[in-house]
Scaffold this motif. Sequence first.
Motif, PDB file in Angstrom:
ATOM      1  N   PRO A 148     -55.054   3.536   5.660  1.00  0.00           N
ATOM      2  CA  PRO A 148     -56.167   2.710   4.945  1.00  0.00           C
ATOM      3  C   PRO A 148     -56.526   3.281   3.603  1.00  0.00           C
ATOM      4  O   PRO A 148     -56.832   2.724   2.574  1.00  0.00           O
ATOM      5  N   LEU A 149     -56.546   4.678   3.359  1.00  0.00           N
ATOM      6  CA  LEU A 149     -56.821   5.435   2.037  1.00  0.00           C
ATOM      7  C   LEU A 149     -55.702   5.197   1.039  1.00  0.00           C
ATOM      8  O   LEU A 149     -55.954   4.933   0.117  1.00  0.00           O
ATOM      9  N   THR A 150     -54.364   5.088   1.683  1.00  0.00           N
ATOM     10  CA  THR A 150     -53.163   4.889   0.552  1.00  0.00           C
ATOM     11  C   THR A 150     -53.412   3.530   0.458  1.00  0.00           C
ATOM     12  O   THR A 150     -52.986   3.262  -1.075  1.00  0.00           O
ATOM     13  N   GLU A 151     -53.762   2.394   1.384  1.00  0.00           N
ATOM     14  CA  GLU A 151     -53.824   1.102   0.790  1.00  0.00           C
ATOM     15  C   GLU A 151     -54.851   0.820  -0.260  1.00  0.00           C
ATOM     16  O   GLU A 151     -54.596   0.169  -1.183  1.00  0.00           O
ATOM     17  N   ALA A 152     -55.953   1.575  -0.066  1.00  0.00           N
ATOM     18  CA  ALA A 152     -56.997   1.422  -1.032  1.00  0.00           C
ATOM     19  C   ALA A 152     -56.774   2.140  -2.401  1.00  0.00           C
ATOM     20  O   ALA A 152     -57.069   1.514  -3.454  1.00  0.00           O
ATOM     21  N   VAL A 153     -56.137   3.322  -2.424  1.00  0.00           N
ATOM     22  CA  VAL A 153     -55.610   3.625  -3.810  1.00  0.00           C
ATOM     23  C   VAL A 153     -54.729   2.763  -4.411  1.00  0.00           C
ATOM     24  O   VAL A 153     -55.019   2.549  -5.597  1.00  0.00           O
ATOM     25  N   ARG A 154     -53.610   2.139  -3.689  1.00  0.00           N
ATOM     26  CA  ARG A 154     -52.691   1.354  -4.099  1.00  0.00           C
ATOM     27  C   ARG A 154     -53.613   0.018  -4.790  1.00  0.00           C
ATOM     28  O   ARG A 154     -53.111  -0.437  -5.902  1.00  0.00           O
TER      29      ARG A 154
END
Length: 142
Positions: free
Chosen positions: A108-114
């Motif tokens: 979820p953090l990876t997707e939010a950063v992207r």
Amino acid sequence: MAVGPVEYLVVAFPGSRFTGAIAPALAEAVASKAVRIIDLTFVYRAEDGAIDIVELDDLDPDDLVSFQPVEGEVSGMLNSDDIRTLGQSVPPGSSAALIVWEDLWALPLTEAVRASGGQLVAHERIPAEVAEAALSAAGSAR
């Protein structure tokens, strides 16, 4: 498809004394969906330095019992050159498990950063011994 951070770990067992004690912890991490196993390989480094690669499928079923609870796609992300290079870090006369996993907890953090246009510019693991020493020192300084 979004992918979380992918990490690898090489765990050596001096004298090839592998008891399978890490399997329950690994299985728990997979069951809790914290990680997804991408690759799991074993190596043996002989006393003369020669490295033998032991794929999961090549293990004796009796030796594999401790790994049966581990679910996940084991896909061969490491090629034989990668495995031999990592195997050089294993002390002679020892066996090692090479584990590659995806950190699902970070997806979820990876997707939010992207999604926000962010870019990862640094990612480093602090060794447990260093973190423990720093936390211990900080605790005694209070």
